[in-house]
Design an enzyme around this catalytic site. Structure first.
Site, PDB file in Angstrom:
ATOM      1  N   ARG A   1       0.686  -1.390   0.159  1.00 36.51           N
ATOM      2  CA  ARG A   1      -0.062   0.024   0.122  1.00 36.51           C
ATOM      3  C   ARG A   1       0.744   1.160   0.095  1.00 36.51           C
ATOM      4  O   ARG A   1       0.674   2.182  -0.655  1.00 36.51           O
ATOM      5  CB  ARG A   1      -0.896   0.156   1.265  1.00 36.51           C
ATOM      6  CG  ARG A   1      -2.156  -0.997   1.100  1.00 36.51           C
ATOM      7  CD  ARG A   1      -2.904  -1.193   2.326  1.00 36.51           C
ATOM      8  NE  ARG A   1      -4.084  -1.983   1.683  1.00 36.51           N
ATOM      9  CZ  ARG A   1      -4.901  -2.328   2.801  1.00 36.51           C
ATOM     10  NH1 ARG A   1      -5.114  -1.715   3.810  1.00 36.51           N
ATOM     11  NH2 ARG A   1      -6.169  -2.858   2.319  1.00 36.51           N
TER      12      ARG A   1
ATOM     13  N   TYR B   1      -6.302  -0.903  -6.766  1.00 37.43           N
ATOM     14  CA  TYR B   1      -5.295  -2.023  -6.382  1.00 37.43           C
ATOM     15  C   TYR B   1      -4.667  -1.968  -4.884  1.00 37.43           C
ATOM     16  O   TYR B   1      -4.568  -0.904  -4.405  1.00 37.43           O
ATOM     17  CB  TYR B   1      -4.893  -2.621  -7.375  1.00 37.43           C
ATOM     18  CG  TYR B   1      -3.373  -2.137  -7.872  1.00 37.43           C
ATOM     19  CD1 TYR B   1      -2.682  -0.935  -7.432  1.00 37.43           C
ATOM     20  CD2 TYR B   1      -2.875  -2.621  -9.133  1.00 37.43           C
ATOM     21  CE1 TYR B   1      -1.569  -0.436  -8.015  1.00 37.43           C
ATOM     22  CE2 TYR B   1      -1.358  -2.281  -9.583  1.00 37.43           C
ATOM     23  CZ  TYR B   1      -1.359  -1.051  -8.975  1.00 37.43           C
ATOM     24  OH  TYR B   1       0.027  -0.372  -9.569  1.00 37.43           O
ATOM     25  N   GLU B   2      -4.573  -3.069  -4.262  1.00 38.67           N
ATOM     26  CA  GLU B   2      -4.090  -3.101  -2.978  1.00 38.67           C
ATOM     27  C   GLU B   2      -5.015  -2.295  -2.130  1.00 38.67           C
ATOM     28  O   GLU B   2      -4.501  -1.610  -0.976  1.00 38.67           O
ATOM     29  CB  GLU B   2      -2.702  -2.271  -2.624  1.00 38.67           C
ATOM     30  CG  GLU B   2      -1.594  -2.834  -3.616  1.00 38.67           C
ATOM     31  CD  GLU B   2      -1.242  -4.639  -3.338  1.00 38.67           C
ATOM     32  OE1 GLU B   2      -1.796  -5.020  -2.254  1.00 38.67           O
ATOM     33  OE2 GLU B   2      -0.755  -5.239  -4.233  1.00 38.67           O
ATOM     34  N   GLY B   3      -6.227  -2.473  -2.429  1.00 38.23           N
ATOM     35  CA  GLY B   3      -7.219  -1.884  -1.470  1.00 38.23           C
ATOM     36  C   GLY B   3      -7.647  -0.389  -1.923  1.00 38.23           C
ATOM     37  O   GLY B   3      -6.903   0.619  -2.096  1.00 38.23           O
TER      38      GLY B   3
END
Lengths: 591, 591
Positions: A292, A433-435
């Site tokens: 992140r 992406y990645e949350g």
């Protein structure tokens, strides 16, 4: 030259805001002072400017391609990745004992920005390897570490994170891939994973998949998920039963293949448990938190490159007389105030988020190696609070910056050959992406604000206030204006923290209706705080006659941040505190 | 069904906000009351939902293609365009004497939204014909009108606007295409035009190019530009010397070919002067003003369709438990507050800009046909003030809306097959063509604010204030809150108008540094004003028991507009009034 790394700004932030001198006093980082940083950054700049940056457009025009289960990377990528690993960039932050350089995250983050400015698609491959290495360092056995980490650091093998399934995206509790225990202690994996970045390719000899799966009989939900290491080729060289069945046709980052992977279609993919059973999500979060932060840096990187392209065009393109009549005929469009406004917006966002990210990185370093536990804890809390801001704000602003980059180019921006449009297309994945930004905001509200009763948020506000006090006492109009703007932003932040704490247990909908605006507010306040600190330092350095051009530019950019970005916080506060009801008032059927 | 036309909302706005009853009292529009509007809109909805909307994705996947000087439209487009013209849609707003329907712009704008929601690429072809028809109606000779307009209304021929040249984009004073007078009164044209939308295609028998060029010996700059009509095929059937040499590879609107046209490479393209020599730019502005309003409507159209796609996905996609614990397991994501916030933002922007555009359209109708000259003038000033707001705000918001549409889809949004990404790619041209947002903002500052000393802006503010007074006197919390927000927005608008007037002569850079923020502020205030008016009407209708579901939804959406969008005006005011210096402070060399 399509990209020139902003080494000077990075070093300024490291020295004046992130405190590299203090990082160099941490155990293990004794050699990682400003001189080392300068040398590493110069070397990194040269590599990425010369080797990687020219590949970026090529990767867009000739994406990774899929045929018969094989993925071929864009021409030139394999050679560049080989050079990347050879030069030691993959091991920059990893332990010396496994072949890494053991440098602090502060330096690693700056280098990460450069390779991502050069090509996000390219940079994703080492980024995913970093995550896999991190997970194995945390939870892997000695044998696993020895088997995988040196090969990944050497770039002979790369890593992936296999989380998402068609029904399990943001919600990993829905993961269905199953792991069947075998007599020899291994497991056989069966399932489908989607959106696997660099999940299949021809850039390295082997691919180390880290896979979330459920052991038969495990509890439902997130508490029944385990982590497995499952390489494409097993240590004895046999091909494992994990196969790429397709790659996606995407809006952007086209050079980076996004794979659908089938595990176990031919008898079961051999996997080995990493760490303890049913603790997979916890380990995966280690990778995800690193990733992140890394994606936040991608946003900054993309914004920087979009800015550079736009500046070049604005200097070259001649169109229309200046509104102030300063030249009789048409002038370069950079002389038009609205073009300046756009370029300054791009620049201020980029510098603000860069400062925030590097300050966070230094906190990470202290959190992991400072001898005093209290200092470690304080830095850890500060870093963890900043991760969703770095990820959320830097990526959201990168979208705006990329869009402004196209706008500066006018009609030419809409033509793909110009290159500005690629940045806009590439940027859109970063907020997902990645949350997604909403997932980052949930993290900010839940784990980072509510859990400690707002203690970290208020501690940051107190530090911001100290900067205000310092600025307010200065002579310049710029400093005093910035102090006022920062004060308003801090007050807005505190108001929202109060609102979150007062309502999170009793009216969760109201709080989460404002979670993304809260993230934007907190990120803007923290990035603005760094710009305010930069302003004060730059005034002092300027007075001392140090690099006047750079210092004047920093002052101008900081001031722009204050007048045009930081002042959004108050409106966000009003929306969050007074507008929650309006978010959920419309009945579901009425949409 | 991938698109459902928002007929009910359009009719509500026409009746309650834009005053269609008053439009139906204008001479010539006696039959254009609410019943006619309802019938036309229903028919238009059916056509666009059934015939055009299914072509939109096809046009993205199989764009117009170029080979050997010919452009082939996406399969299906030609047939749909034939049906479009057959059904009379091309002539909707054009005079009955030339085969048109003679309907007011109020109805035309609503129909225009529908075809653009269905496919912007498709809609651009008739939009350009509309512009050409408009220019010939204004400045063409009777012979020219008779020769071209009926054929264009019938869809046998289409029109283009040939303005841009490589060195002349926003700055048309740099146009170099030359026109050489011939003995028979015609001219021969020589030059290169770029970015010509539907400049070459196979959808119709002929293409009527309206071309800006300089007659030999004409004055320099914009005062030496004339307008010529230059058809692909001359009236006697011979092929004219205008040829497409390539089409662009673009970020979006891929089905609409963007041509490079060469005039006169084989002896000269035959053109005929339209109107008087050297008044070309004036006539072209007639087309451009219609086209600018039309592009604003494209923004609304795109936002509407992006919203509909996002709502469908949010209803279907199941992921994660609701934060309020209202269901035990995972729920449709539309139940998550942040998804609601995104959908409400999309919806409120779209409805606000639609209301503003239709109110502007009604003013256009009154400005052109009201028997009382004072009323005509007042409406003309109001309409002209609104054109840059409709163009600028509706297109800028459509970018945000399209980006949110991708975001609602999460990872799936980044996959092209989903369709959400196309809207983002398509939207980016809207803030650029027919005058970038900055060009609209220049128009707002110069011609629309400074020229009349702020009279129109202040008259609008006074009307906004009247709405505030009405809302403040009502019982509901929603009304009184909206009155307060609207008051703050109005005050911000007035502050900026004062700032513009005080500085435009003495410090043009400072004013134009804030021109785009001024446009965003004014547009948001005016759109918010319409939402405030809608709120009051909806409360009354709800109390009377009329269509409660629709009225409740309108109230909720208006309230959201107030709490989350209208409250941006104050921050914009601060940036404009206090932040001008920061925009141009950075020295040119320091970028």
């Amino acid at each position: 030259m399509t990209y020139r790394a902003p080494v000077k700004d990075m070093l300024f932030v490291m020295k004046e805001l992130a405190g590299i001198d203090a990082v160099a006093q941490l155990p293990g980082f004794e050699d990682a002072g400003l001189d080392t940083a300068a040398a590493v950054l110069e070397e990194c700049a040269r590599f990425n400017e010369d080797v990687v940056a020219p590949l970026n457009r090529e990767g867009d025009v000739r994406p990774s391609s899929f045929a018969d289960g094989q993925v071929h990377a864009t021409p030139g990528f394999k050679q560049a990745f080989h050079q990347f690993a050879e030069a030691g960039w993959q091991g920059l932050q990893h332990p010396v004992e496994f072949g890494g350089q053991g440098l602090p995250k502060l330096i690693g983050a700056a280098c990460g920005e450069m390779v991502n400015s050069a090509s996000i698609s390219f940079a994703l491959c080492p980024l995913l390897s970093d995550g896999a290495i991190e997970a194995l360092l945390t939870a892997g056995s000695h044998e696993q570490q020895a088997a995988y980490i040196p090969n990944m650091i050497a770039g002979r093998w790369t890593g992936t994170m296999c989380l998402t399934e068609p029904q399990a995206g943001s919600d990993l509790s829905l993961v269905r891939t199953r792991a069947e225990p075998q007599a020899d202690g291994s497991h056989k994996l069966f399932g489908t994973k989607i959106f696997i970045t660099w999940g299949e390719h021809d850039m390295a000899e082997n691919i180390v998949h880290l896979v979330l799966a459920r052991v038969a009989g495990a509890p439902e939900g997130v508490k029944g998920i385990s982590l497995f290491v499952c390489p494409k080729f097993l240590p004895d060289g046999t091909r494992n039963d994990v196969h790429c069945v397709s790659i996606e046709h995407k809006l952007g980052i086209k050079a980076s293949p996004t794979a659908v992977l089938q595990f176990g279609d031919h008898g079961g993919a051999v996997g080995h448990l990493v760490g303890q059973e049913n603790r997979g999500l916890e380990y995966m979060f280690i990778m995800m938190n690193a990733a992140r932060f890394g994606v936040g840096v991608q946003g900054i990187a993309l914004a920087e490159r979009a800015y550079q392209l736009a500046v070049r065009y604005a200097r070259d393109r001649v169109q229309s007389r200046p509104v102030d009549g300063s030249t009789p005929g048409a002038s370069a469009i950079i002389r038009h105030p609205d073009v300046r406004r756009m370029l300054m917006t791009m620049r201020a966002h980029t510098e603000g988020c860069r400062a925030m990210a590097l300050v966070a990185a230094a906190a990470y370093d202290a959190a992991h190696t400072h001898p005093d536990e209290a200092v470690r804890k304080q830095n850890q809390a500060f870093y963890e609070f900043l991760v969703p801001l770095v990820k959320g704000l830097s990526t959201e602003m990168s979208l705006d910056v990329a869009s402004l980059g196209v706008q500066v180019h006018g009609g030419m921006g809409f033509i793909e050959e110009t290159g500005a449009a690629q940045y806009l297309r590439d940027a859109k994945i970063l907020t997902i992406y990645e949350g997604t930004t909403a997932i980052q905001a949930n993290d900010l509200v839940g784990r980072k604000t509510a859990r400690d009763g707002g203690a970290t948020a208020r501690a940051i506000a107190a530090r911001i206030e100290a900067t205000e006090t310092e600025l307010a006492a200065r002579a310049s109009d710029a400093s005093r204006t910035m102090a006022r703007r920062l004060g308003a932003a801090r007050q807005a932040l505190l108001d929202v923290v109060d609102f979150v704490l007062a309502n999170v247990r009793t009216d969760a909908n109201a709080v989460f209706a404002g979670s993304v605006p809260y993230l934007m507010l907190a990120g803007t306040a923290v990035a603005g705080w760094q710009m305010a600190r930069a302003l004060a330092v730059a005034e002092d350095r300027l007075a001392a006659g140090e690099d006047p051009e750079f210092m004047r530019a920093k002052i101008a950019t900081a001031r722009f941040y204050g007048d045009h970005i930081l002042n959004r916080c108050t409106g966000l506060r009003d929306s969050i505190v007074e507008g929650a009801g309006a978010v959920t008032a419309l009945e579901l059927e009425a949409f």
